[in-house]
Design a protein around this motif. Structure first.
Motif, mmCIF file in Angstrom:
data_model
loop_
_atom_site.group_PDB
_atom_site.id
_atom_site.type_symbol
_atom_site.label_atom_id
_atom_site.label_comp_id
_atom_site.label_asym_id
_atom_site.label_seq_id
_atom_site.Cartn_x
_atom_site.Cartn_y
_atom_site.Cartn_z
ATOM 1 N N ASN A 119 -38.713 14.749 -39.716
ATOM 2 C CA ASN A 119 -39.792 15.027 -38.765
ATOM 3 C C ASN A 119 -39.209 15.728 -37.545
ATOM 4 O O ASN A 119 -38.100 15.419 -37.119
ATOM 5 C CB ASN A 119 -40.476 13.729 -38.323
ATOM 6 C CG ASN A 119 -41.738 14.009 -37.523
ATOM 7 O OD1 ASN A 119 -42.739 14.459 -38.079
ATOM 8 N ND2 ASN A 119 -41.689 13.796 -36.219
ATOM 9 N N HIS A 121 -45.417 10.732 -35.527
ATOM 10 C CA HIS A 121 -44.644 10.337 -36.715
ATOM 11 C C HIS A 121 -43.310 9.692 -36.334
ATOM 12 O O HIS A 121 -42.849 8.774 -37.001
ATOM 13 C CB HIS A 121 -44.415 11.546 -37.621
ATOM 14 C CG HIS A 121 -45.694 12.052 -38.229
ATOM 15 N ND1 HIS A 121 -45.841 13.323 -38.731
ATOM 16 C CD2 HIS A 121 -46.897 11.444 -38.387
ATOM 17 C CE1 HIS A 121 -47.084 13.470 -39.175
ATOM 18 N NE2 HIS A 121 -47.730 12.362 -38.976
ATOM 19 N N ALA A 132 -49.748 18.940 -40.431
ATOM 20 C CA ALA A 132 -48.506 18.570 -41.116
ATOM 21 C C ALA A 132 -48.467 17.055 -41.273
ATOM 22 O O ALA A 132 -48.080 16.344 -40.357
ATOM 23 C CB ALA A 132 -47.292 19.053 -40.331
ATOM 24 N N GLU A 172 -42.257 19.465 -41.122
ATOM 25 C CA GLU A 172 -42.871 20.605 -40.437
ATOM 26 C C GLU A 172 -41.881 21.710 -40.071
ATOM 27 O O GLU A 172 -42.296 22.811 -39.740
ATOM 28 C CB GLU A 172 -43.658 20.184 -39.198
ATOM 29 C CG GLU A 172 -42.966 19.312 -38.194
ATOM 30 C CD GLU A 172 -43.192 17.841 -38.499
ATOM 31 O OE1 GLU A 172 -42.338 17.272 -39.202
ATOM 32 O OE2 GLU A 172 -44.186 17.261 -38.050
HETATM 33 MN MN MN Z 1 -44.588 15.163 -38.482
#
Ligand code: MN
Length: 456
Positions: free
Chosen positions: A153, A176, A214, A220
């Motif tokens: 992430n 996230h 995403a 991403e």
């Molecule tokens: Mn993410």
């Protein structure tokens, strides 16, 4: 976009590009990192990016304002003001169909120099607003791996220098990185991460994509590859088992400690208010690497965030709306709405009621969104006066208002209570079919160059 082929895959290339286009302001006098640098920058907010060539006690220059002007940002991405968010939306769609995974290389510019001693206080990290709690890293891309799945992430967070090897930071709800941290913390483990400072605009944009574009199962950083036109290069950390951005100016390596909280804030937030001081998450820094001649990159919380985080939110809303609501012709997340509290949707209305559907769909793009105004396609959504005109003459409060009480809002928005906020939608479109009383006055199109006009 293909930023790599245009030599815009690192910050030096971008600064050269700005200078070549006469899009760069240079401050030549030595300035103080505490308050003075940002005080000067504030005077240029929304204009050209500013390069502070000399900073007291430092070797590296400091760049600010890279993102605060949407026209200039569009030039970097090779597109126009109006098209920028739609082009970014297109890159997200292309990435979702066939992701270009980043590649991990053995060495890169970002670890040319490994600092012998970890001491954050010696770096050119500005102290922004008058009541800020300290020096703040606000443009660093945090990269971590999901302890459960290993998926990477990338995201941007504010982090305060709380000691030579200590950062305190905000991990806001729904991010996230916070979920990753909570998974690690539940097992009593630290979460290793890297913070890449001074990344290229492709990596920056990829890191701020909202979750609706995403999802947590996708890395991403692949969007950066899509924007660059080639796989993004990452390098392994020296002390932690996570990658950083190979082309960054600096990489901080560290770990988020389990069950530890310490003071963070206040910090001048994007809303124009201070984020309050509280006990928050702690990063123990283990290594710092950098380029031989780095540029330190910071952002001014305000237009820079509206034009970046807001721009990606706008792109997400456009993707959803154009998939789900017929007739949507444009979306703009206005600056008066801090870039992501107010979406203005332009629609070619083909049936009654469709503007209400657009309101509901727009709200699903990001939880932070508070207001949606839908206007007809004869209204310029970039012009607040036009939008107000539609509100004043077309919006009917009796039938055009949508209220969603106590939904999840944005905790940084002071109008929310305990994270809850009421959302409001305005259908400012004319009824369908259009009654003649709503026909807009038009005057003859003329070419002024054909006339002798004395403007004095
Ligand atoms: Mn993410």
């Amino acid at each position: 976009m293909k930023l790599a082929q245009r030599n815009l895959s690192d910050l030096q290339g971008v600064v050269d590009f700005l200078a070549k286009n006469n899009d760069l302001i240079r401050v030549r006098n030595p300035v103080d990192l505490k308050h003075e640098l940002v005080g000067i920058a504030k005077r240029f907010e929304g204009q050209k990016p500013v390069l502070f060539e000399k900073v007291k006690g430092q070797k590296a220059p400091v760049l600010i304002g890279l993102l605060w002007n949407r026209e200039i940002l569009a030039r970097i991405f090779g597109t126009t003001f109006e098209n920028l968010s739609y082009a970014l939306a297109g890159a997200v769609t292309a990435w979702q169909r066939s992701p270009i995974e980043p590649v991990v290389v053995s060495a890169g510019p970002a670890n040319e120099v490994v600092e012998k001693e970890v001491d954050l206080t010696r770096f050119p990290i500005p102290w922004h607003a008058l009541k800020d709690g300290g020096m703040y890293i606000d443009s660093g891309v945090f990269i971590a791996r999901d302890p459960a799945t290993g998926v990477r992430n990338a995201s941007i967070h504010r982090a305060m220098v709380a000691g030579k090897d200590k950062l305190t930071m905000l991990l806001d709800l729904g991010r996230h990185l916070r979920s990753y941290y909570e998974r690690a913390e539940a097992k009593g483990k630290a979460l290793p991460l890297t913070i890449s400072i001074g990344v290229d605009p492709a990596v920056y944009m990829a890191s701020i994509i909202p979750a609706s574009g995403a999802p947590m199962e996708m890395d991403e950083l692949g969007i950066a590859s899509e924007l660059l036109g080639e796989p993004l290069k990452l390098i392994k950390g020296k002390k932690v088992n996570v990658e950083g951005v190979a082309n960054a100016q600096y990489i901080i390596e560290g770990e988020l400690l389990p069950k530890v909280r310490d003071w963070e804030g206040p910090f001048a937030e994007l809303t124009g208010y201070y984020g309050a001081r509280d006990k928050r998450w702690v990063v123990k820094v283990k290594a710092i690497t950098r380029r031989r001649n780095p540029i330190y990159h910071t952002i001014l919380a305000g237009k820079e965030i509206w034009n970046s985080v807001g721009l990606l939110a706008e792109a997400a809303a456009f993707r959803l709306l154009s998939n789900l609501v017929p007739g949507v012709a444009g979306v703009y997340f206005s600056h008066g709405g801090c870039g992501f509290y107010h979406a203005i949707v332009r629609i070619k209305k083909g049936r009654e009621g469709i503007a209400k559907n657009a309101i509901v769909v727009a709200f699903s793009s990001i939880p932070a969104l508070k207001m949606v105004t839908v206007v007809d396609d004869d209204v310029d959504i970039y012009n607040p006066e036009e939008v107000e005109w539609a509100m004043a003459t077309r919006f009917n409060p009796d039938t055009g208002l949508v209220l969603i009480k106590d939904a999840v809002g944005h905790e940084l928005n002071p109008s929310t209570r305990a994270g809850l906020g009421t959302k409001i939608g305005f259908d400012a479109t004319v009824p369908f079919p259009k009654e003649t009383k709503f026909e807009r006055v038009r005057t003859k199109e003329v070419d002024l160059s054909k006339y002798k006009i004395d403007r004095a």
